[in-house]
Design an enzyme around this catalytic site. Sequence first.
Site, PDB file in Angstrom:
ATOM      1  N   HIS A  93      16.437  29.000  32.571  1.00 18.55           N
ATOM      2  CA  HIS A  93      15.308  28.894  32.122  1.00 18.55           C
ATOM      3  C   HIS A  93      15.130  27.693  30.911  1.00 18.55           C
ATOM      4  O   HIS A  93      16.543  28.336  30.305  1.00 18.55           O
ATOM      5  CB  HIS A  93      14.122  30.422  31.709  1.00 18.55           C
ATOM      6  CG  HIS A  93      13.261  29.600  31.498  1.00 18.55           C
ATOM      7  ND1 HIS A  93      12.719  29.300  29.959  1.00 18.55           N
ATOM      8  CD2 HIS A  93      11.888  30.364  31.696  1.00 18.55           C
ATOM      9  CE1 HIS A  93      12.068  29.372  29.499  1.00 18.55           C
ATOM     10  NE2 HIS A  93      10.635  29.894  31.025  1.00 18.55           N
ATOM     11  N   GLY A 174       4.320  26.673  28.233  1.00 23.94           N
ATOM     12  CA  GLY A 174       2.992  27.587  27.240  1.00 23.94           C
ATOM     13  C   GLY A 174       2.023  25.908  26.474  1.00 23.94           C
ATOM     14  O   GLY A 174       1.834  27.169  24.887  1.00 23.94           O
ATOM     15  N   SER A 214       2.468  26.497  32.269  1.00 22.12           N
ATOM     16  CA  SER A 214       0.790  26.597  32.952  1.00 22.12           C
ATOM     17  C   SER A 214       0.061  26.680  33.486  1.00 22.12           C
ATOM     18  O   SER A 214      -1.497  26.355  33.571  1.00 22.12           O
ATOM     19  CB  SER A 214       0.336  25.536  31.670  1.00 22.12           C
ATOM     20  OG  SER A 214       0.587  25.379  30.338  1.00 22.12           O
TER      21      SER A 214
HETATM   22  P1  PGA Z   1       4.109  29.291  30.756  1.00 20.83           P
HETATM   23  O1  PGA Z   1       5.430  29.952  31.252  1.00 20.83           O
HETATM   24  O2  PGA Z   1       3.415  30.259  32.093  1.00 20.83           O
HETATM   25  O3  PGA Z   1       3.316  30.267  29.633  1.00 20.83           O
HETATM   26  O4  PGA Z   1       4.183  28.144  30.627  1.00 20.83           O
HETATM   27  C1  PGA Z   1       5.989  29.857  32.468  1.00 20.83           C
HETATM   28  C2  PGA Z   1       7.470  30.186  32.077  1.00 20.83           C
HETATM   29  O5  PGA Z   1       8.538  29.788  31.118  1.00 20.83           O
HETATM   30  O6  PGA Z   1       8.213  30.500  32.744  1.00 20.83           O
END
Ligand code: PGA
Length: 257
Positions: A93, A174, A214
Amino acid sequence: MTRRPYIVGNWKMHGTRAMLSEARAIDRAAQRHMKVEVAIAPPYTLIHAIHREAEQIAVGAQDCHQADGGAHTGDVSAAMIADAGAKFVILGHSERRQMHGESDALVRAKAESALAAGLRIIMCCGESAETRESGKAVAFVKRQLKASLPPADAMPADVAERLTIAYEPIWAIGTGTAATTDDIAEMHGVIRALLVDLFGPEQGAEVRILYGGSVKPDNAAAIFAVPDVGGALVGGASLTADSFMGIALAASEPFEN
Ligand code: PGA
């Protein structure tokens, strides 16, 4: 696509035992959406509790150490998370790569260790905003993925069962701004071609490629309609059963990829 859509919640560093009720609600809802494979990756501390209660969803971890055991204070091995009930682990990640300096080689060592422990892996890849702006996103992701995945001869025979890819552009994580469907289509096509190249036409065509960054209930259907999108890796929107299962619902509609 021939495989079930795969919707995975990445809870990141969120969740105490108070969140178990949310996991229960997700599990109950998942029983009504059998066309979708739903899973969550909570913090290590909740893996066992969720595993014990869950009837439908799989539980996984967000990372593991590459060694089998030893003097590694604060670390957790793949065998330990498997023992706690994890069926998969998210690896590479961007938050691990950026905040913990994880290199492609380290991510690959973790992948080999996780596969040896019998876990499925979700291998993340994705470019930064600067890389995208410089027009090098495709080349970057291809190189990153190739360097992070174990070589084909070190992979189990059932590659498509054990390996999932998650394409997560860093600038979309995010931020509330997902990648455009055109950008997702382009990158998933590139990743598909790479998988076919690495693992052959049969296995390479079956490996699911998740989009992450997101994903919300209101943009999920459009993303799932993109060719070669096999589901989603969801951060913020996986923290409540309502929003997470809104995404799973979008995946249970006709989904032809
Ligand atoms: P998010 O994160 O859906 O909050 O953008 C995705 C992730 O980091 O796996």
